[in-house]
Enzyme design. Sequence first.
Site, PDB file in Angstrom:
ATOM      1  CB  CYS A 557      -6.966  71.868 -95.187  1.00 21.95           C
ATOM      2  SG  CYS A 557      -8.370  71.218 -93.994  1.00 21.95           S
ATOM      3  CB  THR A 558      -5.408  72.010-100.450  1.00 25.50           C
ATOM      4  OG1 THR A 558      -5.374  70.715-100.713  1.00 25.50           O
ATOM      5  CG2 THR A 558      -4.285  72.573-101.664  1.00 25.50           C
TER       6      THR A 558
END
Length: 690
Positions: A557-558
């Site tokens: 995930c960012t």
Amino acid sequence: MPIVQFVPFSSSVHPSFWHELTKLKIDVLRLDASHVPVSASYTAGKTVVDRETGNEVGLGCHLTLGEDAFKPDAKPAKHAALIKGTMINFNTIEDFKSSDKTALFNELSDRLWAGLSPSPSAGTTAELNSFLLITFADLKKYKYYYWFAFPAFMASPPWEIGDSGWGLAEEALGAEGVKSVHGQLAELEVETGAAEQFFLLRPGAAGAYEVGRLEQWGEFFASVPEEDQIIGFLDPSSTHNPGWPLRNLLSHISSRQPGKPLSLNILSWRDGDRPTGNRRWASRYAKIDLRAAAALAEGAKRPTAVGWERNAAGKLGPRMADLAPMMDPARLADQAVDLNLKLMRWRILPELNLEKVAETRCLLLGAGTLGCYVARTLMGWGVRNITLVDSGKVSFSNPVRQPLFDFEDCLDGGKPKAACAAEHLKKIFPGINARGIEMAIPMPGHPIPPSEVEKIRTTVAELEELYDTHDAVFLLMDSRESRWLPTVLGTAKNKYVMNAALGFDTYLVMRHGPRQGTAPPSGTTEPPKHARLGCYYCNDIVAPSDSLTDRTLDQMCTVTRPGLAPIAASTAVELLVSMLQHPLGIHAPPSSGKDDEEGHSVLGAVPHQLRGYLARFNSMTITGAAYDRCTGCSEAVVKAYEKDRFNMVQRACDETGYLEELTGLKELYSESEAVMEAVDWDEDDAEGDF
């Protein structure tokens, strides 16, 4: 004898006129409240039959303004006469209310009077009637306040109608005479493009009449007895009394023959496009007299003028047109969305070229957090063509961080991100040309399975076609290697390429430099004073490879501070717009942001890279030269792609070390290792350091 009464003009303003005024105010006038020439028209008076009572009802003595009112070469509708006027659009409602209306009216009346020539044979009929329109346009609420004035001069003593009063023209001129007049006026209209407001008649052969222009008075009536001279006018009135244009015509004739009692034969022309059996609408004929010696002696002052229009309540006062309820919501939005932008050009940035921004076709690769915010900011700048590309679907974690999605988009496995984002853009503004394309871009370090080769070949061709049909490309993906092919294509086709990447509390926004050897838009071949600007990969000495495999959840995930993405996305869009405003475009020299620095656009600095740090709440501007062995923008890579297209992409994806060998990085590694091995290391000194 009874005094002649005149039916004043009543304004009829088409909604399209207000739309044109809106555009004129925003794009041209801005804060200018000077006089603007406008054109209006009127036709012969008409009546309609009331379906309930069967009675004929007059349509009024209308002066009509439409969407062509501001055009210098405006042409009226068929069988309509053209009248020139002046509009003053005030900047505030207070200015509109407090304006010196008496002075404005007298100024126009003086001009009309001064324009009347020494004799009836000189001058133009266009000088006999004019109008004044004062307005205030409330462009937030689409309400338009306006007041018309149609100056007309009062005669002293007043005009009187002859003993026989008004009679039908056919009875005075004969059926053949009316027919001949009709035909000649039609020919004059074809010749001039408008119906004649005023004209002259003299007897002809076989009961016919000859028609001449008012300007030809002396020549046309040279050998015609005064009792046979007839003056005609296009009568907009549909009542017993003649329309407003006759008033200034009589004043014109009277003022040119001072001190002389006049008895004039007047033809009130109401025959529209063909003779009619409607008796009240039919043309009429009468003798009108000024029997006493005319008070207008030669050189006399201008007579009193009247003509302010009454409002719907019958009082002297302005009217108001409220267009908001009747406007198409889509058109209303189209005019409103760019209002803030166009207001910039009023005081702050008159040189701002908004049209160039609006016409820029933008391709967004990535429809996640960055993509959503970039799209919204582009819309704020008036961009009308946006294409989004993404391979993902909307998940439940997206809507709170990605403003183009909502909860319903996550259900049933989630909608495709690109198409869903485009759909929401259209909901925000129906005038946007937005589309979403589901596409997985091939990446180095991710081998292409044999079963997917043809599909990926098609994908590469589609991506290249998207580049051909767009002007600017935003790289907004969440992996390093996914930006490689878009970088190669952007360099090969010399497109504006904007790159944005996020860390936890840092961001990078940069523009890629132009292709080596390309000239600025001005066509100059003079080499730039600065080195060619680098791309996303120019600082690396390793080729992009698989960074997605074997990652933990926080790496997949960012993970960023929530406020970081909108800052980076807005910065990327603002940087693009600054480049678009620079005369050299993609070739604009990099600037650090100092006020006294050369090479700014009208919006200011055009840096190469910006690195932001939320932990310190600051940012840095960095300039990086292009690297001749870059795996993304070097000529070796670009020319290899142009030669082999998909085959080159397939090798970059499948073969480890291919890009290094192609660009010379492999050779650089070997040279570096050879240098290291040639160093005579002193092991004793090395150990002594610990």
